[in-house]
Every structure is written in structure tokens, then in C-alpha cells.
Design an enzyme around this catalytic site. Structure first.
Site, PDB file in Angstrom:
ATOM      1  N   CYS A 102       0.932  -1.188   0.044  1.00 56.54           N
ATOM      2  CA  CYS A 102       0.057  -0.227  -0.104  1.00 56.54           C
ATOM      3  C   CYS A 102       0.896   1.305  -0.026  1.00 56.54           C
ATOM      4  CB  CYS A 102      -0.801  -0.134   1.259  1.00 56.54           C
ATOM      5  SG  CYS A 102      -1.972   1.475   1.247  1.00 56.54           S
ATOM      6  N   CYS A 198      -6.403  -2.949   7.635  1.00 58.89           N
ATOM      7  CA  CYS A 198      -7.560  -1.693   7.656  1.00 58.89           C
ATOM      8  C   CYS A 198      -8.660  -1.776   6.958  1.00 58.89           C
ATOM      9  CB  CYS A 198      -6.657  -0.625   7.198  1.00 58.89           C
ATOM     10  SG  CYS A 198      -6.220  -0.606   5.439  1.00 58.89           S
TER      11      CYS A 198
END
Length: 382
Positions: A102, A198
Site C-alpha cells: 500500500c 485496515c
């Protein structure tokens, strides 16, 4: 000299304090809130990093420190680069490292390109890491706070990205950051931090069961005795204890995933020698300096986030001449070449899909000050 800085705002204490520090230094600071993928409206499994509440928190603190806040929709690229990678890894019986991917491909990588196109000088975030400029390169250094140090998750960044980044919290501890937020009355001092993946609202197991085609099979020990049945090899990782759910003389730990026979191999000895290894093969290594160092290289390494630094030696794997052209090609800017890492002492659960990050000390007081330069990082192949 005042700079124009784009700050990634999550609504949490770290990004808020980072923005406030830069603002107080006299820079032109603009906040940006990134919207990432969530599964669907029915499950309400919003990504915790970009939930409606997080946006409201970011909006409130940006108003408090008097900076504008904009939003960017990274839904599709996050799904393609992070979520699909996450699922593909588990489907291949590997254990992914989504935060590294990410930061490289979405959160920081994409944001840097966006900021440069709009004339910003830097992108800043609330990561706990430090940067050091030299005549030739920007070095990534571990943070002052040993417990919060996040340099591991930034280890896929390159010299194309590092010069455009700022990490204002690198020389502070988490406690100091909270105290600053309290002093400035930023109202995010005690906000709970997400400790899980997340974009998963429930549990990793439930998410994988919903999104992967899993095939049940047998759980065996090293003597090939059948101990129970697993729910799909993708649900397990090496060294795992929780979730095996078999009786007998447990607890049990995952030793191996036998993909050929669809068997999960376990042991009830947490110190079983089969859980430990002194060697690993890594691929697609990223040398942060931009070039391969002189090999063999003796340095330090972590084979998972927060494991202790271990002494290692890294050497290139000899490639047959007929395969050399194909195996040394460039892949997304990272040299596609395998290396063998040998640990001085055996380490537990070296897991395919995770990343081994390489470090070297900065100065004779490196251990005392947590001053370690990130040299490189590569994905564990086996």
C-alpha cells in the site's frame, strides 16, 4: 524557506500532529483524505482508515490547525493493488504484507505523483521513520521510538520517491506525540488505533472465507498421523497457534502447508526444530540506494515486523546462463533477481509472502539511539 506540503490526513493523532508541526514551521500545508476500497454497502465493512468518522475527525482537526482538506478517491487502485494482492497471496498459500504494498503503490507512491503534478514540494505523513540526505541519496532510517518504528513498512520505496517525502514524527516517541496533541487541544489524543488489516471489518478468516474458494483437507503431524481437518490452507500461516481447533495434546502450531496433498502439517512443540530455519530465499529485492551493494553482504535483518534484528549474510543465487536474461528483468522498478539469506542464528517461522528487510547500523551508538539504515527489502520465496 517555506515549502508547499501535501499531508496525508487520516483523522488520527499521528497525521494530525505531523501536519501541525509543519504548519508551525511556516510551511504552506494542505491536507488530503484518501478514500480506499470497502467491500460493499450491505456489510458496512468500511475501511477503518477512511471511514465516515475518520473523515469527520480529519475535517475537524484541519479546521483547528487552519489548513484546507481535500479528498481523493483511491477506491479502484486500492482494490487492484492491495486487496487483490492480499487475496491472491492467500490463495497461493502465502502470507501477504499489505502495508508495504500500500505504501509503495497507493498511499505514498500515488500521492507523490499527484502532489508533483500540482506543484507541491513534498508529501508528508504520520509514519514513524526518519530520512537523511547525503550527496547522492536519501537514506531511510528507523524512528526514535523503537516500539512505533515503521521503517519496515516503507522499505519498498525508492530514490524516485524518498526525496519527496517528509516524516515529521521520526524524532518523537508516541507518548510525546500524544502530549503535543493534548497541549494543542487537537481532540484526537486518545483515539484508538487500528491494529488489524485496515480494509477488513470483521476478521481475516471471515474475509478470506467469503472471498476465496477454499478446500478442506487433513491436519497431520510430522509422523503423518491424522489429527483433524482444516478449512482451507489459505486460512493458515506458518507458526500460527490460534484457530487450528483440534483437541489432544495441544496447543498446536502450523509447521507446513502441503499444497500438493492439501495437508496442514502441525506440531504441539512450540520449540520444534522444524519451526526454525537459518536460510531463506528472497525475490524482487528493492535496494533503497538504487543499486546493488557489494556482495556477499553482512548486515542485519527482520523477517517480520517487530521481530528483533538478526545478523545475516546475503548472496545472489547463481543463475544458469540460459535463464539469466529472463530472471534479471525489471519488475515494477524492482530488480527481479533472487538472493539467499543466511541467518547467524535460527529464526522462527520464515514465511513465504512476508518481507525480509535489511538494515545496517548508523554509528557506534546505533542500538542505543535506534539508528539503523534500511538497506533493502525482498519478498520471501521459500
Amino acid at each position: 524557506m517555506s515549502k508547499k506540503i501535501l499531508v496525508a490526513m487520516s483523522g488520527g493523532v499521528d497525521s494530525t500532529v505531523a501536519a501541525k508541526i509543519l504548519k508551525d514551521q511556516g510551511h504552506e500545508v494542505v491536507g488530503v483524505f484518501l478514500k480506499f476500497w470497502h467491500e460493499d454497502e450491505q456489510t458496512k465493512s468500511a475501511n477503518e482508515c477512511c471511514s465516515p468518522q475518520s473523515f469527520l475527525d480529519a475535517k475537524r482537526v484541519c479546521a483547528k490547525i487552519n489548513i484546507p482538506l481535500y479528498t481523493l478517491n483511491y477506491n479502484d487502485i486500492f482494490k487492484n493493488e492491495v486487496v487483490d494482492y492480499f487475496l491472491d497471496s492467500y490463495n497461493s498459500n502465502k502470507t501477504p504484507s499489505p502495508c508495504l504494498i500500500c505504501n509503495k503503490k497507493v498511499k505514498l507512491g500515488q500521492l507523490i505523483n499527484y502532489a508533483k503534478n500540482l506543484g507541491f514540494d513534498y508529501v508528508a505523513s504520520g509514519h514513524y521513520a526518519r530520512l537523511k540526505s547525503t550527496n547522492k541519496t536519501i537514506k531511510l532510517i528507523t524512528a526514535k521510538d523503537i516500539k512505533k518504528n515503521q521503517a519496515y513498512f516503507l522499505s519498498l520505496l525508492t530514490q524516485e520517491e524518498l526525496p519527496y517525502l517528509l516524516f515529521p514524527l521520526g524524532n518523537y516517541t508516541k507518548n510525546q506525540v500524544r502530549q503535543m496533541a493534548k497541549k494543542w487541544q487537537l481532540d484526537v489524543t486518545e483515539k484508538k488505533e487500528s491494529q488489524e488489516v485496515c480494509f477488513i471489518h470483521s476478521s481475516t478468516k471471515e474475509f478470506l472465507q467469503k472471498n476465496l474458494k477454499l478446500k478442506s483437507g487433513l491436519i497431520k503431524n510430522l509422523q503423518s498421523e491424522i489429527l483433524g481437518q482444516h478449512q482451507g490452507l489459505g486460512l493458515y500461516t506458518l507458526g500460527q497457534r490460534q484457530g487450528i481447533n483440534i483437541g489432544g495434546r495441544g496447543p498446536y502450531y502450523v509447521l507446513k502447508k502441503d499444497s500438493l496433498n492439501n495437508d496442514l502439517i502441525v506440531t504441539n512443540d512450540k520449540n520444534d526444530p522444524a519451526l526454525f530455519s537459518k536460510t531463506a530465499t528472497i525475490k524482487n529485492i528493492n535496494w533503497l540506494s538504487g543499486h546493488e551493494p557489494k556482495l556477499p553482504l553482512k548486515c542485519l535483518a527482520r523477517h517480520r515486523y517487530q521481530t528483533k534484528l538478526e545478523r545475516v549474510c546475503i548472496v545472489p543465487i547463481v543463475i544458469p546462463a540460459e535463464l539469466k536474461v529472463a530472471t534479471t528483468a525489471s519488475f515494477n522498478g524492482i530488480q527481479k533477481k533472487n538472493y539467499k539469506i543466511t541467518f547467524k542464528n535460527p529464526v522462527r517461522a520464515i514465511t513465504p509472502g512476508q518481507f525480509i528487510v535489511l538494515y545496517k547500523p548508523c554509528g557506534i551508538l546505533a542500538k542505543l539511539k535506534n539508528n539503523y539504515e534500511v538497506v533493502g527489502a525482498g519478498e520471501i520465496e521459500e
